[in-house]
Design a protein around this motif. Structure first.
Motif, short mmCIF file in Angstrom:
data_model
loop_
_atom_site.label_atom_id
_atom_site.label_comp_id
_atom_site.label_asym_id
_atom_site.label_seq_id
_atom_site.Cartn_x
_atom_site.Cartn_y
_atom_site.Cartn_z
N UNK A 1 6.59 -4.34 -2.53
CA UNK A 1 6.42 -5.46 -1.60
C UNK A 1 6.16 -4.97 -0.17
N UNK A 2 6.94 -4.03 0.31
CA UNK A 2 6.78 -3.53 1.69
C UNK A 2 5.45 -2.81 1.85
N UNK A 3 5.09 -1.99 0.86
CA UNK A 3 3.81 -1.27 0.92
C UNK A 3 2.64 -2.25 0.97
N UNK A 4 2.69 -3.29 0.17
CA UNK A 4 1.62 -4.28 0.17
C UNK A 4 1.55 -5.01 1.50
N UNK A 5 2.69 -5.31 2.07
CA UNK A 5 2.72 -6.01 3.35
C UNK A 5 2.01 -5.20 4.43
N UNK A 6 2.27 -3.90 4.48
CA UNK A 6 1.60 -3.03 5.46
C UNK A 6 0.10 -2.97 5.19
N UNK A 7 -0.27 -2.85 3.93
CA UNK A 7 -1.68 -2.79 3.56
C UNK A 7 -2.39 -4.09 3.92
N UNK A 8 -1.74 -5.21 3.67
CA UNK A 8 -2.33 -6.50 3.99
C UNK A 8 -2.52 -6.65 5.50
N UNK A 9 -1.53 -6.20 6.27
CA UNK A 9 -1.67 -6.25 7.73
C UNK A 9 -2.86 -5.42 8.19
#
Length: 90
Positions: free
Chosen positions: A49-57
């Motif tokens: 979840x955290x990795x995806x959040x950074x990637x999405x940003x």
């Protein structure tokens, strides 16, 4: 050469003004993007979840910058066209 620098300066001012934040359509689309991302985050396992959040940003920032470049160029071309039309009419 003077016209180009004035055009470039004004295009930069317009693109950096963030006036689009006042547009209802922009806010609606931003809300849809955020809702979709939140829905995706809810169904993902905690460990990514955290990795995806950074990637999405990163994706959103790059996408926004790309659109700013396109809009700035369109604005510059509109100003150049306006100057040329003004020359023809005067």
């Amino acid at each position: 050469m003077l016209k180009v620098s004035i055009i470039e300066q004004r295009a930069r001012e317009v693109s950096e003004s963030r006036s689009y934040l006042q547009e209802q359509e922009y806010r609606e689309q931003l809300n849809k993007v955020n809702q979709a991302f939140d829905a995706i985050k809810r169904i993902l396992p905690d460990n990514i979840r955290e990795q995806l959040s950074k990637l999405f940003d990163e994706y959103l920032i790059a996408n926004d910058k790309m659109h700013i470049v396109i809009e700035r160029e369109a604005y510059k071309q509109g100003l150049v066209d306006g100057i040329e039309i003004n020359k023809l009419l005067t």
